[in-house]
Structures are given as C-alpha cells and as structure tokens.
Design an enzyme around this catalytic site. Structure first.
Site, PDB file in Angstrom:
ATOM      1  CG  ASN A 125      -1.840   1.131   1.316  1.00  0.00           C
ATOM      2  OD1 ASN A 125      -1.770   2.047   0.506  1.00  0.00           O
ATOM      3  ND2 ASN A 125      -2.720   1.109   2.301  1.00  0.00           N
ATOM      4  CE  LYS A 155      -1.111   1.915   7.153  1.00  0.00           C
ATOM      5  NZ  LYS A 155      -2.548   2.070   7.234  1.00  0.00           N
ATOM      6  NE  ARG A 197      -6.112   1.774  -0.109  1.00  0.00           N
ATOM      7  CZ  ARG A 197      -6.143   2.807   0.702  1.00  0.00           C
ATOM      8  NH1 ARG A 197      -5.122   3.107   1.461  1.00  0.00           N
ATOM      9  NH2 ARG A 197      -7.220   3.557   0.779  1.00  0.00           N
ATOM     10  CG  HIS A 234     -12.174   4.103   3.172  1.00  0.00           C
ATOM     11  ND1 HIS A 234     -12.817   5.127   3.829  1.00  0.00           N
ATOM     12  CD2 HIS A 234     -10.859   4.280   3.406  1.00  0.00           C
ATOM     13  CE1 HIS A 234     -11.923   5.901   4.432  1.00  0.00           C
ATOM     14  NE2 HIS A 234     -10.723   5.409   4.183  1.00  0.00           N
ATOM     15  CG  LEU A 285     -16.660   5.814  11.717  1.00  0.00           C
ATOM     16  CD1 LEU A 285     -17.484   5.980  12.994  1.00  0.00           C
ATOM     17  CD2 LEU A 285     -17.075   6.847  10.677  1.00  0.00           C
ATOM     18  CG  ASN A 323      -6.131   9.888  10.711  1.00  0.00           C
ATOM     19  OD1 ASN A 323      -6.536  10.819  11.388  1.00  0.00           O
ATOM     20  ND2 ASN A 323      -4.998   9.274  10.931  1.00  0.00           N
ATOM     21  N   GLY A 324      -9.362   8.880   7.751  1.00  0.00           N
ATOM     22  CA  GLY A 324     -10.339   9.072   6.694  1.00  0.00           C
ATOM     23  C   GLY A 324     -11.620   8.365   7.136  1.00  0.00           C
ATOM     24  NE  ARG A 344      -9.126  13.001   3.893  1.00  0.00           N
ATOM     25  CZ  ARG A 344      -9.138  11.736   3.493  1.00  0.00           C
ATOM     26  NH1 ARG A 344      -9.941  11.346   2.536  1.00  0.00           N
ATOM     27  NH2 ARG A 344      -8.346  10.856   4.052  1.00  0.00           N
ATOM     28  CG  LEU A 366     -12.051  10.504  18.799  1.00  0.00           C
ATOM     29  CD1 LEU A 366     -12.818  11.794  18.548  1.00  0.00           C
ATOM     30  CD2 LEU A 366     -12.927   9.314  18.445  1.00  0.00           C
ATOM     31  NE  ARG A 367      -5.411   7.302  19.849  1.00  0.00           N
ATOM     32  CZ  ARG A 367      -4.583   6.515  19.176  1.00  0.00           C
ATOM     33  NH1 ARG A 367      -4.241   5.360  19.653  1.00  0.00           N
ATOM     34  NH2 ARG A 367      -4.078   6.907  18.027  1.00  0.00           N
ATOM     35  CB  ILE A 403     -12.935   6.464  15.179  1.00  0.00           C
ATOM     36  CG1 ILE A 403     -11.809   7.517  15.189  1.00  0.00           C
ATOM     37  CG2 ILE A 403     -14.158   6.952  15.954  1.00  0.00           C
ATOM     38  CD1 ILE A 403     -12.153   8.826  14.497  1.00  0.00           C
ATOM     39  CD  GLU A 409     -10.914  -1.781  13.650  1.00  0.00           C
ATOM     40  OE1 GLU A 409      -9.911  -2.097  14.312  1.00  0.00           O
ATOM     41  OE2 GLU A 409     -10.931  -1.734  12.407  1.00  0.00           O
ATOM     42  CD  GLU A 427      -8.401  -0.699   4.348  1.00  0.00           C
ATOM     43  OE1 GLU A 427      -7.884  -0.301   5.411  1.00  0.00           O
ATOM     44  OE2 GLU A 427      -8.687   0.053   3.411  1.00  0.00           O
TER      45      GLU A 427
END
Ligand code: ADP
Length: 410
Positions: free
Chosen positions: A27, A34, A101, A190, A218, A220-221, A250, A293-294, A341, A343, A395
């Site tokens: 990827n 990755k 990917r 995605h 959910l 980063n993207g 975004r 988000l954390r 997020i 998960e 993925e």
C-alpha cells in the site's frame, strides 16, 4: 535499532517454513508504504511500514513472523529505496504474487486486475483523479517489476467495490457532458474495507440473507457505505475522498460555493481552499488541537469546549449520513463499525447511534464497552430494530484474497 539490520533474523528457515505461498500486499501512499506478507491460508503474516519517506527521519518499522520488531533507518530515502529494502527483507519467503492497493480505478475497473503495460499506464493516467496516491502506487508496481520481473502483480482498486452503485447514486446533478466527457461522477473509496467488513458481518450474523448493511469506516479518513447482498449501492465519498463525513483533517460535505466565496471575500486561491478543506479541517479544524480523536476526547473530558463541539459534530454528521444511506437499502439488517475510531471509541459509537434515535436501535452498553482493541462482536439488544457490529477491518487480507483470485490461485 538503526540502519543495516536486514540480516538480524536468527532463524530464517524455520520462519519461512510456516509462511506458505505468501502474497505480498503493498500500500504505497504519498509519504509511506504499508506492507504485509500473508500466507495462502491467511493465518500467518509479516507486516511493516516505511514512513517519513524523503525526510531525514525516513525509516522502516518491520515486525517479523516471531513478533520481533526492527527499525531500519533510511535517512532521506524515497519510495524506490524503501521498496528495495522491503523486498530485501522479504525475499527469503519466496512470495508468489504481489497485490497493490491502488486508490483510483476510474470507471474502467470494477474488480482487481493483473498488471500489464496497459494497466500500469491506466494507473498513471488516473493520476488526474487521485494526484497524491496513484503516482505512488505506480512507483510501487515499477519497483517490483524492476527487481522481480517474473512475479505476477495485481492491482486492487479502492474504487472498484463501489462500481455496483446505480446511476441515481453515482451521478452528480450537473450537466451530462461533464459525466460523459470528463468522467465527473461519484466513485467512492475505502472499497476493500467496506467489502471486507460487510462480507464478514454477513458471515457471522445469524440473520437470514440477503443482508443490508451500513458499513461505517471511521479512521483518519471516514466513509460509510450501503451494502446490500454483497453489493455497494451507495457511499459517502465521491469524485474524491473529500466528500461525505467529517474526518480527521478533512471537512467532508460543505457548501460547494465555499471556494468562490473565499476567493471573493479573502482572495484565497483554489489551491489554498483545497488544502484547507483536506488538511486543516475536520476534527483538527474544529478542535484546534489535533486530528487524533484520543487527544480530543481527553481534552473534552477536561472541559475544552471546542473539543466537545468537534466530537458532537463528528457524531451528528456521521449519524445523519448513516440514516440517509439507509434509504439505499431494500432491507436494513444492521450497522457495522470499523476503522481506528469505529473499532475503539465506545462513546463515539453510542453517540452516533443516539443521533439515529428514531430508528428503534437499542445498544447493549456492556457489550459495546467490551468491543475495543481489535475485538469483533455485536452490541445490540434482542429487541433492537437492527443489528450493531464491530468488525476490525483487514484490508491487507482482502487485497491478498483478491490478488490470488485474479491470478486463479484459489
Ligand atoms: P487511518 O485512516 O489513518 O488508517 P485509523 O483507522 O488507524 O486511521 O484511525 C485513526 C483514528 O482512530 C484516530 O483518530 C485515533 O485517535 C482513533 N483511535 C484509535 N484508537 C482509539 C481509541 N482507543 N479511542 C478513540 N479513538 C481511537
């Protein structure tokens, strides 16, 4: 650990014996790569990440089959050097195929395809639709070709899964010529994640099919899809990955007149507005703190008003979008949460579902709280109108599966 540790595997032969007929999944992003080497029975894998490419801090973080973590400095190294090192690290495992990917497959590709000269040209040509991603994806294909010309390669497009969307979902209400001549339409992204988690949910639910899922990726993207009987019928991202949900940096949906307004009012160029909407908006833009988000959850708990608003907006916009996507489904079996997020954030899941309060959805709070850190499971009560699932996305596994299928290896 630093440079030159490519030969620190102690036990190459016992390692390689447990990784049968592996597929290498690559990827290649704009500044990172990755990778995962996955056995044909999908039970074993080696993973890694090359990051900060082009900078002094460029490095490869590699996890061996035994779980040993290596860090290899490649100061200043770009994609070509990183790929060369990655392939050196993995060559002892004799991978039989490489799956890439690729972000954009335009409207030409509705499934994974084997790479040939034409396909490689198409990946490069579609740069016009994914300027940051497709060129890096093409570099990855060429690097493998140069070192292993005999190993078959396959491209798995992020857009392919959404090619089943009907025109009513994929067309924009703009003049027809722009669609016919310029391919301006909604593509969605995605795709491998939405495909993987919806298939997995259909496998583990006891509900009789065909199933209608809303999948909420959910991270980063962020994007959501309506998937019925294994087919994507609508999704939140569009021509580019900017449309739809509020994300880490975004904006998601804004008034399309914003560009012209900011140009007239502040003299902002199209490029400046584009950068603002892609890199300085979303959770970061509202909280003024972070795209993570954390960090925002912690600040919100300490009373930070902008962090609280960022979370409320994220959940409100997500809930509103999931509700609207449900209109695409002939039957609504349930919602599947995934991504960093989806998960892990118990409160975000609960708040998104509160936004959908008219649907008769009932959350089992205890089960919801237990679904973190890679756990898979359901968290609806018996009398809930629909099912609720957390399915950690994979993925890489999906790309390996599609690669083997495209080559007739399974
Ligand atoms: P990407 O889209 O880059 O693959 P991920 O799927 O890894 O991103 O998701 C990253 C997001 O997941 C970040 O916003 C991060 O804060 C969030 N996240 C990860 N773990 C948790 C957690 N335990 N609680 C809340 N948010 C989390």
């Amino acid at each position: 650990m630093s440079a030159g540790v490519t030969t620190t595997f102690d036990d190459k032969h016992s390692e390689s014996s447990t990784l049968t007929n592996p597929t290498l999944v690559l990827n290649c992003g704009s500044s990172s790569i990755k990778y995962a080497l996955i056995s044909d029975d999908e039970t074993t894998r080696i993973t890694g990440l090359a990051e900060n490419l082009g900078l002094d801090t460029a490095r490869i973080k590699h996890t061996t089959l035994n779980g040993e973590k290596l860090e290899i400095a490649i100061a200043g190294g770009r994609h070509e050097l990183a790929l060369k090192r990655i392939l050196e690290l993995l060559e002892q495992y004799h991978f039989i195929a490489v799956g890439h990917r690729v972000v954009h497959g335009g409207r030409e590709y509705s499934e994974a395809v084997r790479v040939d000269a034409h396909v490689l040209e198409e990946v490069k040509r579609l740069k016009v639709l994914a300027p940051l991603h497709n060129p890096a994806n093409a570099l990855g294909i060429e690097a493998v070709q140069a070192i292993y010309p005999e190993i078959p390669q396959v491209v798995v497009f992020d857009t392919a899964f959404h090619q089943t969307m009907p025109p009513v979902a994929y067309r924009y209400p703009i003049p027809k010529a722009l669609y016919e001549e310029e391919k301006i339409r909604r593509y969605g992204f995605h795709g491998t994640s939405h495909a993987y988690v919806s298939e997995r949910a259909s496998h583990i639910t006891s509900a009789t099919g065909p199933h209608g899922w809303i999948t909420a990726h959910l991270g980063n993207g962020c994007s959501a899809s309506a998937v019925y009987d294994g087919k994507s019928l609508d999704t939140s991202m569009g021509l580019t990955p900017l449309e739809g949900l509020m994300m880490g940096t975004r904006s998601g949906d804004v008034d399309p007149s914003l560009h012209i307004h900011l140009k007239r009012k502040l003299g902002m160029s199209l490029e400046e507005t584009d950068k603002m909407l892609n890199s300085e908006s979303g959770l970061l833009g509202i909280s003024g703190l972070s795209n993570d988000l954390r960090t925002i959850e912690q600040a919100a708990n300490e009373g930070h008003a902008d962090a609280q608003l960022a979370i409320e907006m994220f959940c409100y916009r997500a809930g509103k979008y999931l509700a609207s996507l449900s209109c695409a489904l002939p039957e609504f079996t349930g919602i599947v949460f995934t991504g960093g997020i989806g998960e892990n954030s118990v409160t975000t899941r609960a708040r998104i579902l509160e936004v959908m309060r008219h649907f008769g959805i009932k959350v089992d709070a205890g089960k919801n709280a237990g679904l973190v850190g890679g756990n898979e499971g359901s968290f609806h009560t018996d009398d809930s109108s629909i099912e609720l699932w957390v399915v950690p996305t994979d993925e890489e596994c999906r790309i390996a599966q599609e690669t083997r299928a495209a080559l007739g290896l399974q």
